[in-house]
Design an enzyme around this catalytic site. Structure first.
Site, PDB file in Angstrom:
ATOM      1  N   SER A  96      43.550  49.702  22.294  1.00  0.00           N
ATOM      2  CA  SER A  96      42.954  49.906  23.622  1.00  0.00           C
ATOM      3  C   SER A  96      41.443  50.099  23.516  1.00  0.00           C
ATOM      4  O   SER A  96      40.668  49.511  24.278  1.00  0.00           O
ATOM      5  CB  SER A  96      43.562  51.143  24.295  1.00  0.00           C
ATOM      6  OG  SER A  96      44.927  50.928  24.507  1.00  0.00           O
ATOM      7  N   ARG A  99      38.249  47.410  24.808  1.00  0.00           N
ATOM      8  CA  ARG A  99      37.219  47.911  25.722  1.00  0.00           C
ATOM      9  C   ARG A  99      35.847  47.946  25.067  1.00  0.00           C
ATOM     10  O   ARG A  99      34.830  47.738  25.726  1.00  0.00           O
ATOM     11  CB  ARG A  99      37.618  49.289  26.236  1.00  0.00           C
ATOM     12  CG  ARG A  99      38.788  49.186  27.232  1.00  0.00           C
ATOM     13  CD  ARG A  99      39.563  50.457  27.300  1.00  0.00           C
ATOM     14  NE  ARG A  99      40.607  50.470  28.294  1.00  0.00           N
ATOM     15  CZ  ARG A  99      41.860  50.046  28.108  1.00  0.00           C
ATOM     16  NH1 ARG A  99      42.221  49.526  26.936  1.00  0.00           N
ATOM     17  NH2 ARG A  99      42.746  50.115  29.070  1.00  0.00           N
ATOM     18  N   GLY A 112      48.705  41.175  26.889  1.00  0.00           N
ATOM     19  CA  GLY A 112      48.661  41.566  28.299  1.00  0.00           C
ATOM     20  C   GLY A 112      47.390  42.338  28.613  1.00  0.00           C
ATOM     21  O   GLY A 112      46.813  42.199  29.698  1.00  0.00           O
ATOM     22  N   ARG A 118      54.955  37.432  32.103  1.00  0.00           N
ATOM     23  CA  ARG A 118      54.654  38.831  32.459  1.00  0.00           C
ATOM     24  C   ARG A 118      53.946  38.907  33.818  1.00  0.00           C
ATOM     25  O   ARG A 118      53.158  38.034  34.157  1.00  0.00           O
ATOM     26  CB  ARG A 118      53.830  39.489  31.344  1.00  0.00           C
ATOM     27  CG  ARG A 118      54.650  39.578  30.056  1.00  0.00           C
ATOM     28  CD  ARG A 118      53.916  40.279  28.953  1.00  0.00           C
ATOM     29  NE  ARG A 118      53.704  41.680  29.252  1.00  0.00           N
ATOM     30  CZ  ARG A 118      52.947  42.471  28.507  1.00  0.00           C
ATOM     31  NH1 ARG A 118      52.324  41.988  27.436  1.00  0.00           N
ATOM     32  NH2 ARG A 118      52.798  43.741  28.815  1.00  0.00           N
ATOM     33  N   ASP A 128      54.846  52.555  25.155  1.00  0.00           N
ATOM     34  CA  ASP A 128      54.711  51.756  23.927  1.00  0.00           C
ATOM     35  C   ASP A 128      55.548  52.321  22.772  1.00  0.00           C
ATOM     36  O   ASP A 128      55.918  51.589  21.856  1.00  0.00           O
ATOM     37  CB  ASP A 128      53.241  51.720  23.467  1.00  0.00           C
ATOM     38  CG  ASP A 128      52.385  50.846  24.357  1.00  0.00           C
ATOM     39  OD1 ASP A 128      52.925  50.044  25.138  1.00  0.00           O
ATOM     40  OD2 ASP A 128      51.145  50.971  24.270  1.00  0.00           O
ATOM     41  N   LYS A 173      57.249  44.336  29.144  1.00  0.00           N
ATOM     42  CA  LYS A 173      56.319  44.320  28.001  1.00  0.00           C
ATOM     43  C   LYS A 173      56.405  42.970  27.290  1.00  0.00           C
ATOM     44  O   LYS A 173      56.911  42.015  27.841  1.00  0.00           O
ATOM     45  CB  LYS A 173      56.628  45.495  27.083  1.00  0.00           C
ATOM     46  CG  LYS A 173      56.420  46.853  27.763  1.00  0.00           C
ATOM     47  CD  LYS A 173      54.954  47.131  28.013  1.00  0.00           C
ATOM     48  CE  LYS A 173      54.731  48.492  28.670  1.00  0.00           C
ATOM     49  NZ  LYS A 173      53.317  48.779  28.883  1.00  0.00           N
TER      50      LYS A 173
HETATM   51  C1  S3P Z   1      47.197  49.398  27.383  1.00  0.00           C
HETATM   52  C2  S3P Z   1      47.986  49.879  28.375  1.00  0.00           C
HETATM   53  C3  S3P Z   1      49.429  49.952  28.300  1.00  0.00           C
HETATM   54  C4  S3P Z   1      49.998  49.563  26.924  1.00  0.00           C
HETATM   55  C5  S3P Z   1      49.237  48.515  26.203  1.00  0.00           C
HETATM   56  C6  S3P Z   1      47.757  48.848  26.135  1.00  0.00           C
HETATM   57  C7  S3P Z   1      45.742  49.437  27.579  1.00  0.00           C
HETATM   58  O1  S3P Z   1      50.014  49.211  29.309  1.00  0.00           O
HETATM   59  O2  S3P Z   1      51.356  49.173  27.022  1.00  0.00           O
HETATM   60  O3  S3P Z   1      49.755  48.370  24.895  1.00  0.00           O
HETATM   61  O4  S3P Z   1      44.995  49.251  26.607  1.00  0.00           O
HETATM   62  O5  S3P Z   1      45.320  49.679  28.719  1.00  0.00           O
HETATM   63  P1  S3P Z   1      50.145  49.772  30.810  1.00  0.00           P
HETATM   64  O6  S3P Z   1      49.217  48.983  31.638  1.00  0.00           O
HETATM   65  O7  S3P Z   1      51.581  49.549  31.140  1.00  0.00           O
HETATM   66  O8  S3P Z   1      49.751  51.217  30.830  1.00  0.00           O
END
Ligand code: S3P
Length: 427
Positions: free
Chosen positions: A24, A28, A94, A122, A313, A340
């Site tokens: 994450s 970012r 995603g 998704r 997760d 997911k």
């Molecule tokens: C993430 C948010 C999560 C997580 C993903 C990483 C992120 O999903 O499952 O692996 O970096 O913002 P959600 O949007 O369901 O919280």
């Protein structure tokens, strides 16, 4: 790596390891560096393919990347990012697609975002709806707005006040990133506290945010601003550390440590769950960093609510812990798991069943009656269905238990290319 991986039981597990940089934070850091003007540095960037996809896309949008010895240097163009006529390939990620939808919505023009077979089923409606309210048109397939996506972005977005209907850090982040150059403030309210990586990193980059607690959730108000360049440090990914926490706890002869782990409360809920099950798992601090310790334990069943592990997760690996426990564990309100990289609701149940557990579901809840110890796990085969976390959950079960064969194991590279090497180093 061959695409089927055979994992054998390890007699003993010892050692310390570092997991990849937090995924994450890595996405970012790349995005905020690209949005800033001038050069930012990133130390500890995740080497996974998901993060590579984000990196390639910010390049396409006009940022440049240079890899120094142990840092990545990103330069954001002074004039800001620009639309690319070629599709933006988000691969299996995603996070890349949802965050980038927010970013490109603020770049006037047309954009296309594509993904692999897993990402292409998704739902993107969760970002298309709020971005639509801001003035961008995100089109995909059907009611769920599945990829490929086309995004038509206006000259200027408008700030909105939005109550996120699902617990999703990705949706919150997409809207906040779009809000950076919108007219007026953007306010996001979430009922469950999802990871606050975006908010913390935006603040570090000089963007004005007000964060208030609202019941069990939060409200975030962002005043538009361009992020400033920054030197980012990416700590170890707690969702990857979770695999080793469970491995240590269920293996009959293990003492493991994961060094330098991100340990914000929204990310380490799994530690509390494991402790409640009786696991000898704990976090300690060493200087600025957190170390996760895990040792062989005897586990009891527990009840786990999705709120304890927001973004869910860690549920596939907690299912492995529940499989090694005595008694029936209940996993409550787990519907998001179905959306997911694969249908992890079904996949987690299938995995527990393959290990010899009795499993069943009722609505959004599922239940696992553990077999009392990893020594009682059956040897099994599993098809990963392009889901890196299912690969790692299976590998942990096979290594602590009685072996397994994982089809499609190379998909582990999405987040942890050296996972099997690191697992072998502990043996
Ligand atoms: C993430 C948010 C999560 C997580 C993903 C990483 C992120 O999903 O499952 O692996 O970096 O913002 P959600 O949007 O369901 O919280």
């Amino acid at each position: 790596m061959s695409d089927a991986e055979r994992v054998r039981h390890a007699r003993q597990l010892r050692g310390s390891l570092r997991v990849p940089g937090d995924k994450s934070t890595s996405h970012r850091a790349l995005i905020l560096s690209a949005l800033a003007s001038g050069q930012s540095t990133i130390t500890g960037l995740s080497p996974g393919e998901d993060v590579r996809a984000t990196s390639a896309i910010i390049n396409q949008l006009g940022a440049t990347r240079y890899d120094d010895e142990n840092r990545v240097l990103i330069t954001g163009p002074d004039e800001g990012l620009r639309a690319s006529s070629a599709p933006l390939d988000c691969g299996n990620s995603g996070t890349t697609m949802r965050l980038l939808c927010g970013v490109v919505s603020a770049i006037a023009g047309s954009h296309q975002l594509v993904g692999d077979a897993s990402l292409s089923v998704r739902p993107m409606d969760r970002v298309a709806v709020p971005l639509g309210l801001m003035g961008s048109l995100v089109h995909g397939h059907g009611e769920w707005v599945t990829p490929p996506l086309s995004v038509k972005s206006p000259k200027e977005l408008r700030g909105i006040e939005y109550h996120v209907p699902v617990a999703s850090a990705q949706v919150k982040s997409a809207v906040l990133l779009a809000g950076l150059s919108a007219k007026g403030v953007t306010t996001i309210q979430e009922d469950v506290r999802t990871r606050r990586t975006t908010e913390e990193m935006l603040s570090a980059a000089g963007v004005g945010l007000v964060v208030e607690s609202v019941g069990e959730g939060r409200r975030v108000t962002l005043t538009p601003a361009r992020p400033r360049r920054h030197d980012w440090f990416v700590p170890g990914d707690p969702s990857q550390a979770a695999f080793f926490a469970v491995l240590g706890a269920i293996h009959p002869d293990a003492t493991l440590e994961v060094l330098s782990v991100e340990a914000s409360p929204e990310r380490v809920g799994f530690v509390g769950v494991l402790q409640r099950m009786g696991a000898d798992v704990r976090l300690s601090t060493s200087g600025e960093f957190h170390v996760l310790h895990s040792r062989s334990s005897t586990l009891q069943a527990t009840e786990i609510h999705a709120r304890e592990v927001p973004s869910v997760d860690e549920v596939p690996i907690l299912t492995v812990a529940a499989s090694a426990a005595t008694g029936v564990s209940a996993f409550r309100e787990m519907g998001e798991l179905r959306l997911k990289e694969s249908d992890r609701f079904r996949a987690s149940m299938t995995l527990a069943e393959s290990l010899g557990c009795r499993v069943w579901s009722e609505g959004e809840d599922f239940f696992v009656e553990g077999v009392g110890s990893a020594e009682n796990f059956l040897e099994f085969n599993f098809a990963s269905a392009l889901d890196h976390r299912m690969v790692m959950a299976c590998a942990v079960a096979g290594c602590a238990g009685n072996g397994c064969t994982i089809e499609g194991a190379s998909t582990v590279s999405s987040s942890y290319p050296n996972f099997f090497r690191d697992l072998a180093l502990l043996q």
